[in-house]
Design a protein around this motif. Structure first.
Motif, PDB file in Angstrom:
ATOM      1  N   HIS A   1       0.716  -1.416   0.052  1.00 55.21           N
ATOM      2  CA  HIS A   1       0.024  -0.129   0.023  1.00 55.21           C
ATOM      3  C   HIS A   1       1.139   1.300   0.064  1.00 55.21           C
ATOM      4  O   HIS A   1       1.110   2.023   0.860  1.00 55.21           O
ATOM      5  N   LEU A   2       1.648   1.388  -1.072  1.00 57.52           N
ATOM      6  CA  LEU A   2       2.743   2.169  -1.311  1.00 57.52           C
ATOM      7  C   LEU A   2       2.501   3.047  -2.602  1.00 57.52           C
ATOM      8  O   LEU A   2       2.221   2.499  -3.421  1.00 57.52           O
ATOM      9  N   ARG A   3       2.949   4.290  -2.532  1.00 59.94           N
ATOM     10  CA  ARG A   3       2.753   5.146  -3.707  1.00 59.94           C
ATOM     11  C   ARG A   3       4.244   4.896  -4.254  1.00 59.94           C
ATOM     12  O   ARG A   3       5.265   5.346  -3.610  1.00 59.94           O
ATOM     13  N   SER A   4       4.219   4.707  -5.604  1.00 56.19           N
ATOM     14  CA  SER A   4       5.692   4.421  -6.411  1.00 56.19           C
ATOM     15  C   SER A   4       5.735   4.731  -7.892  1.00 56.19           C
ATOM     16  O   SER A   4       4.304   5.093  -8.298  1.00 56.19           O
ATOM     17  N   ILE A   5       6.685   5.005  -8.479  1.00 57.07           N
ATOM     18  CA  ILE A   5       6.520   5.117  -9.858  1.00 57.07           C
ATOM     19  C   ILE A   5       6.087   3.730 -10.474  1.00 57.07           C
ATOM     20  O   ILE A   5       6.639   2.587 -10.295  1.00 57.07           O
ATOM     21  N   CYS A   6       5.235   3.855 -11.560  1.00 57.87           N
ATOM     22  CA  CYS A   6       4.604   2.838 -12.183  1.00 57.87           C
ATOM     23  C   CYS A   6       4.899   2.894 -13.913  1.00 57.87           C
ATOM     24  O   CYS A   6       4.427   2.091 -14.570  1.00 57.87           O
ATOM     25  N   GLY A   7       5.835   4.036 -14.245  1.00 64.09           N
ATOM     26  CA  GLY A   7       6.090   4.169 -15.558  1.00 64.09           C
ATOM     27  C   GLY A   7       6.473   5.690 -15.856  1.00 64.09           C
ATOM     28  O   GLY A   7       6.629   6.353 -14.914  1.00 64.09           O
ATOM     29  N   VAL A   8       6.443   5.880 -16.945  1.00 70.99           N
ATOM     30  CA  VAL A   8       6.949   7.351 -17.321  1.00 70.99           C
ATOM     31  C   VAL A   8       6.003   7.727 -18.551  1.00 70.99           C
ATOM     32  O   VAL A   8       5.633   7.053 -19.297  1.00 70.99           O
ATOM     33  N   GLU A   9       5.960   9.115 -18.693  1.00 69.19           N
ATOM     34  CA  GLU A   9       5.309   9.703 -19.922  1.00 69.19           C
ATOM     35  C   GLU A   9       6.138   9.568 -21.219  1.00 69.19           C
ATOM     36  O   GLU A   9       7.348   9.101 -20.888  1.00 69.19           O
ATOM     37  N   HIS A  10       5.692   9.277 -22.122  1.00 68.36           N
ATOM     38  CA  HIS A  10       6.313   9.220 -23.556  1.00 68.36           C
ATOM     39  C   HIS A  10       7.054   7.950 -23.643  1.00 68.36           C
ATOM     40  O   HIS A  10       8.495   8.049 -23.798  1.00 68.36           O
ATOM     41  N   GLU A  11       6.587   6.852 -22.974  1.00 65.97           N
ATOM     42  CA  GLU A  11       7.605   5.495 -22.651  1.00 65.97           C
ATOM     43  C   GLU A  11       7.982   5.247 -23.996  1.00 65.97           C
ATOM     44  O   GLU A  11       8.822   4.466 -24.286  1.00 65.97           O
ATOM     45  N   GLU A  12       7.014   5.354 -25.152  1.00 65.52           N
ATOM     46  CA  GLU A  12       7.456   5.040 -26.560  1.00 65.52           C
ATOM     47  C   GLU A  12       8.861   5.616 -27.111  1.00 65.52           C
ATOM     48  O   GLU A  12       9.436   5.282 -27.938  1.00 65.52           O
ATOM     49  N   HIS A  13       9.340   6.745 -26.394  1.00 69.83           N
ATOM     50  CA  HIS A  13      10.412   7.659 -26.563  1.00 69.83           C
ATOM     51  C   HIS A  13      11.424   7.573 -25.441  1.00 69.83           C
ATOM     52  O   HIS A  13      12.231   8.400 -25.353  1.00 69.83           O
ATOM     53  N   LEU A  14      11.561   6.413 -24.784  1.00 73.27           N
ATOM     54  CA  LEU A  14      12.267   6.541 -23.612  1.00 73.27           C
ATOM     55  C   LEU A  14      13.642   6.416 -23.897  1.00 73.27           C
ATOM     56  O   LEU A  14      14.081   5.857 -24.845  1.00 73.27           O
ATOM     57  N   ASN A  15      14.229   7.360 -23.111  1.00 71.54           N
ATOM     58  CA  ASN A  15      15.723   7.695 -23.025  1.00 71.54           C
ATOM     59  C   ASN A  15      16.241   8.119 -24.377  1.00 71.54           C
ATOM     60  O   ASN A  15      17.573   8.030 -24.833  1.00 71.54           O
ATOM     61  N   GLU A  16      15.303   8.660 -25.276  1.00 67.29           N
ATOM     62  CA  GLU A  16      15.765   9.502 -26.595  1.00 67.29           C
ATOM     63  C   GLU A  16      16.145  10.884 -25.933  1.00 67.29           C
ATOM     64  O   GLU A  16      15.573  11.491 -25.286  1.00 67.29           O
ATOM     65  N   PRO A  17      17.236  11.142 -26.629  1.00 64.33           N
ATOM     66  CA  PRO A  17      17.794  12.560 -26.545  1.00 64.33           C
ATOM     67  C   PRO A  17      16.753  13.802 -26.756  1.00 64.33           C
ATOM     68  O   PRO A  17      15.964  13.750 -27.662  1.00 64.33           O
TER      69      PRO A  17
ATOM     70  N   ALA B   1       8.778  12.190 -17.729  1.00 65.49           N
ATOM     71  CA  ALA B   1       8.541  12.312 -15.977  1.00 65.49           C
ATOM     72  C   ALA B   1       7.904  10.913 -15.541  1.00 65.49           C
ATOM     73  O   ALA B   1       7.254  10.375 -16.469  1.00 65.49           O
ATOM     74  N   PRO B   2       8.226  10.718 -14.433  1.00 66.84           N
ATOM     75  CA  PRO B   2       7.321   9.557 -13.870  1.00 66.84           C
ATOM     76  C   PRO B   2       5.886   9.704 -13.650  1.00 66.84           C
ATOM     77  O   PRO B   2       5.404  10.794 -13.527  1.00 66.84           O
ATOM     78  N   ARG B   3       5.268   8.531 -13.818  1.00 65.93           N
ATOM     79  CA  ARG B   3       3.954   8.243 -13.478  1.00 65.93           C
ATOM     80  C   ARG B   3       3.691   7.727 -12.137  1.00 65.93           C
ATOM     81  O   ARG B   3       4.685   6.867 -11.927  1.00 65.93           O
ATOM     82  N   TYR B   4       2.742   7.801 -11.482  1.00 65.77           N
ATOM     83  CA  TYR B   4       2.705   7.132  -9.987  1.00 65.77           C
ATOM     84  C   TYR B   4       1.469   6.273  -9.826  1.00 65.77           C
ATOM     85  O   TYR B   4       0.496   6.654 -10.510  1.00 65.77           O
ATOM     86  N   ALA B   5       1.554   5.260  -9.000  1.00 65.98           N
ATOM     87  CA  ALA B   5       0.456   4.619  -8.654  1.00 65.98           C
ATOM     88  C   ALA B   5       0.472   4.109  -7.075  1.00 65.98           C
ATOM     89  O   ALA B   5       1.714   4.280  -6.643  1.00 65.98           O
ATOM     90  N   LYS B   6      -0.539   3.990  -6.431  1.00 58.87           N
ATOM     91  CA  LYS B   6      -0.471   3.444  -5.108  1.00 58.87           C
ATOM     92  C   LYS B   6      -1.200   2.090  -5.034  1.00 58.87           C
ATOM     93  O   LYS B   6      -2.257   1.963  -5.319  1.00 58.87           O
ATOM     94  N   GLY B   7      -0.376   1.154  -4.476  1.00 61.27           N
ATOM     95  CA  GLY B   7      -0.971  -0.250  -4.560  1.00 61.27           C
ATOM     96  C   GLY B   7      -0.404  -1.104  -5.495  1.00 61.27           C
ATOM     97  O   GLY B   7      -0.746  -0.858  -6.746  1.00 61.27           O
ATOM     98  N   TYR B   8       0.402  -1.997  -5.019  1.00 59.16           N
ATOM     99  CA  TYR B   8       1.054  -3.283  -6.015  1.00 59.16           C
ATOM    100  C   TYR B   8       0.970  -4.564  -5.235  1.00 59.16           C
ATOM    101  O   TYR B   8       0.958  -4.580  -4.171  1.00 59.16           O
ATOM    102  N   LYS B   9       0.780  -5.526  -6.169  1.00 59.65           N
ATOM    103  CA  LYS B   9       0.618  -6.804  -5.952  1.00 59.65           C
ATOM    104  C   LYS B   9       1.946  -7.763  -6.328  1.00 59.65           C
ATOM    105  O   LYS B   9       2.336  -7.452  -7.308  1.00 59.65           O
ATOM    106  N   MET B  10       2.457  -8.303  -5.133  1.00 61.91           N
ATOM    107  CA  MET B  10       3.653  -9.098  -5.427  1.00 61.91           C
ATOM    108  C   MET B  10       3.440 -10.592  -5.169  1.00 61.91           C
ATOM    109  O   MET B  10       2.986 -10.866  -3.965  1.00 61.91           O
TER     110      MET B  10
END
Length: 196
Positions: free
Chosen positions: A58-74, A79-88
């Motif tokens: 029941h924690l808020r954490s990063i769940c992805g990034v904006e523009h993921e299709e252009h990840l790490n392009e110059p 910027a990160p996207r957040y969610a709260k609640g993860y299941k492992m």
């Protein structure tokens, strides 16, 4: 949380069953008052001892990034996207606790209908590909018990702990690790407060 493990007498258990009982008892006691982590037993062996757990963070954490299709392009800010609640899920193989039968820690990436659900964006947790959700503890020699591993993963979600350098022990997800080094750290996006 009721301590169901106390229904068993550890003196009557031997070998693997005693270790399974110990892990269960540690989780029940160690997480009893936690607001951030809870768990459910999902599978038991013939003796009734847990061999699979669902851990709910029941924690808020990063769940992805904006523009993921252009990840790490110059020039592209991701910027990160957040969610709260993860299941492992934690699966204990039949040989556990032998050193060659380590627990398998895997975040769920889809619900029961197959619909994608948020899963952690962290260099030590696989985000992309067929092994998405797989967790790398990175410190096998220091692994003590499931409670230690569950708490360590909570530290991952808070970004208190991460390994993003391209050196041993290597990150589990190289794309996420590259984002952490190139954008997450310089923009201080991996420093965030938990919101209640």
């Amino acid at each position: 949380m009721q301590n169901d493990s106390l229904k068993y007498d550890p003196a009557q258990l031997s070998g693997r069953n005693r270790r399974l009982w110990y892990e269960w008892q540690q989780l029940e006691c160690g997480l009893a008052d936690s607001q951030e982590i809870s768990f459910q037993v999902m599978r038991r062996n013939v003796a009734g001892l847990p061999t699979r757990y669902l851990i709910n963070y029941h924690l808020r954490s990063i769940c992805g990034v904006e523009h993921e299709e252009h990840l790490n392009e110059p020039g592209v800010k991701n910027a990160p996207r957040y969610a709260k609640g993860y299941k492992m899920m934690i699966d204990l193989p039949s040989g556990y606790p032998c050193v060659d039968a380590q627990p398998v820690l895997q975040f769920l990436t889809a619900d029961t209908t197959g619909k994608p659900i948020p899963h952690p964006w962290h260099p030590n947790i696989r985000y992309f590909g067929p092994f998405a959700g797989r967790v790398c503890i990175n410190m096998i020699d220091s692994f003590t018990d499931l409670l230690w591993g569950v708490r360590r993963v909570a530290s991952y979600l808070r970004y208190d702990i991460y390994h993003a350098l391209m050196e041993p022990p290597y990150p589990e997800d190289l794309k996420v690790a590259s984002w952490v080094v190139r954008q997450g750290e310089p923009n201080e996006w991996i420093i965030f407060e938990q919101m209640k």
